[in-house]
Design an enzyme around this catalytic site. Structure first.
Site: not given
Length: 383
Positions: A190, A206
Site C-alpha cells: 500500500e 480496503k
C-alpha cells in the site's frame, strides 16, 4: 557489533540505482513521551539533507523515514493507544544515507521462530468487532480498524528473514530499516504518500478476499467491502484536502483489484495538488496516522482503537519510506514485522463496519498474518 547492522535491503521508495550502495550518515530517533514535535523533527531532518548535503561518505542520496502508528496519532492530536510491545523500535526514525561502494548480495542463513504468542484470542478479537459495531450503532464512528499482535522468539539470520518479508509477492512498498537493537521489515502493498513537487497521491487499500477466481468475484460484488472501501476513500479525500489547493482533489481510480501473496485486495488512488507552504510536516499532520488502518472519523476511531486493542501497534500501521531529490515515497506499514533482541512481532487486522461478520474478520486477519509468517519461515522451511 549490533546483530542488525548487516542489513542490506533498502527502505521503500529508494531509486533502483541506489540500492546496494547506501551508507548511513546521520539519524534521529524519537519515542512517544519524549519532548518535541515529531512531524517538525522529521521535516527539519529532511530539510537538513535536501540537495545532497555533504556527508561522511560523500553526497547524501536521501532520507529514510519511519513513523509509527502512535507517532502518527500524536501528529494528528489523537489518542496514541496502548504501549508498544516492542519499545526498542523508535516511534520516529529518520536516517540520512550517502552512496558508498556497491555491495555484493549477502548469503542468507537459516532463520527459525519459536511458538507464537498472541496478545488476544480469536474470541477477544470477535468481542472487539462487537464493540466497534456498538459504537457504529451509537453514531460515534462509521468504521474502525482493529489490529491484533503476536510475537515469537527467534534465532538465526534476522536480516535474511527481513529481506524475505520485504520481498513477498506484491510488496510494492516493501523495505527494511534497522537500528542498534531493532529492525523493521515491511512487505506492504500500500502506497501511503507519493509526492512529486506539487503533486501528491495516496492509494488506500480496503477489502480483502482469497486470491482465487471466486474470491475476486466475491470481493467485487461485496456490498460490505465496497462500503468499507468508499468510507476510507472519502476520509483520504478529506485528509488530502487539508493541504491541497481547493478543488484539486481527484479519485482517478476507485476499487481496483490487486494481488498480494494469496489475497486479492481493493485499492483506489486519490490525488491532489499541494497548496503553497505544505511541506513534510504539514503532510504528516494532515495524513497521519493512515486512514485505512484507523477509521472514520479518524480521531473518534483512534479513541475506540485505544480502548479495545490490548497492546500498541509499534511500527506497524504507520508510514515507511524515502525522501530523495524532492520526492517523497511512503508506504503504509501493513504486512510488517519488528525484531528486537528477543522476539519477532507481527500485526494484522481489518476494518469493521456495521455489516462485518466477526468470524470472517478474525479469519481475514489470520490470512494477512499468514502471508508474513510464511515469508519469515521461508529460510527455515517452515514458520
Amino acid at each position: 557489533m549490533s546483530m542488525f547492522s548487516a542489513v542490506d535491503a533498502a527502505p521503500p521508495g529508494v531509486p533502483a540505482a541506489c540500492r546496494g550502495r547506501l551508507v548511513e550518515v546521520d539519524r534521529i530517533e524519537w519515542r512517544v513521551g519524549e519532548a518535541g514535535d515529531p512531524a517538525e523533527a522529521v521535516a527539519a531532518f529532511c530539510d537538513r539533507y535536501e540537495g545532497g548535503h555533504s556527508g561522511l561518505s560523500g553526497s547524501v542520496c536521501g532520507v529514510a523515514v519511519l513513523v509509527s502508528a502512535a507517532a502518527g496519532a500524536v501528529m494528528a492530536g489523537g489518542a496514541a493507544g496502548a504501549p508498544t510491545p516492542v519499545p526498542a523500535v523508535p516511534d520516529v526514525a529518520a536516517v540520512a544515507y550517502a552512496h558508498g561502494p556497491g555491495a555484493a548480495g549477502a548469503v542468507r542463513g537459516r532463520f527459525a521462530v519459536g511458538a507464537w504468542r498472541r496478545s488476544w484470542t480469536a474470541a477477544d478479537h470477535a468481542k472487539a468487532v462487537a464493540v466497534v459495531q456498538e459504537a457504529i450503532g451509537r453514531g460515534e464512528v462509521y468504521q474502525a480498524c482493529v489490529v491484533g499482535h503476536r510475537q515469537a522468539p527467534w534465532s538465526g539470520d534476522a536480516a535474511g528473514a527481513a529481506a524475505a518479508v520485504a520481498g513477498v509477492d506484491g510488496a510494492r512498498w516493501g523495505g527494511v530499516l534497522a537500528g542498534e537493537d531493532w529492525m523493521v521489515a515491511s512487505g506492504s502493498p500500500e502506497c501511503f504518500l507519493a509526492v512529486d513537487g506539487e503533486s501528491v497521491a495516496t492509494s488506500p487499500i480496503k477489502g480483502t478476499a482469497p486470491a482465487t477466481a471466486a474470491g475476486r468475484d466475491a470481493l467485487v460484488a461485496s456490498v460490505k467491502e465496497r462500503a468499507e472501501h468508499v468510507m476510507i476513500v472519502d476520509l483520504e479525500r478529506n485528509d488530502l484536502a487539508r493541504v491541497a489547493v481547493p478543488g484539486s482533489v481527484r479519485v482517478p481510480e476507485l476499487f481496483g483489484v490487486r494481488r498480494w501473496a494469496d489475497l486479492w485486495q481493493a485499492e483506489s488512488t486519490v490525488t491532489a495538488r499541494l497548496a503553497g507552504g505544505a511541506g513534510v510536516a504539514e503532510l504528516l499532520r494532515a495524513m497521519c496516522p493512515p486512514g485505512s488502518v484507523t477509521g472514520t472519523p479518524k480521531l473518534a476511531a483512534l479513541d475506540l482503537i485505544g480502548a479495545v486493542e490490548p497492546v500498541g501497534r509499534g511500527p506497524a500501521m504507520g508510514a515507511f519510506g524515502y525522501r530523495c531529490a524532492g520526492r517523497l515515497r511512503l508506504g503504509l506499514t501493513i504486512r510488517t514485522v519488528a525484531f528486537d533482541a528477543d522476539a519477532v512481532h507481527v500485526w494484522a487486522g481489518g476494518g469493521i463496519t456495521w455489516r462485518s461478520d466477526a468470524a470472517r474478520e478474525v479469519a481475514e486477519a489470520e490470512a494477512k498474518a499468514a502471508g508474513v509468517i510464511g515469508a519469515l519461515g521461508s529460510l527455515s522451511g517452515g514458520a
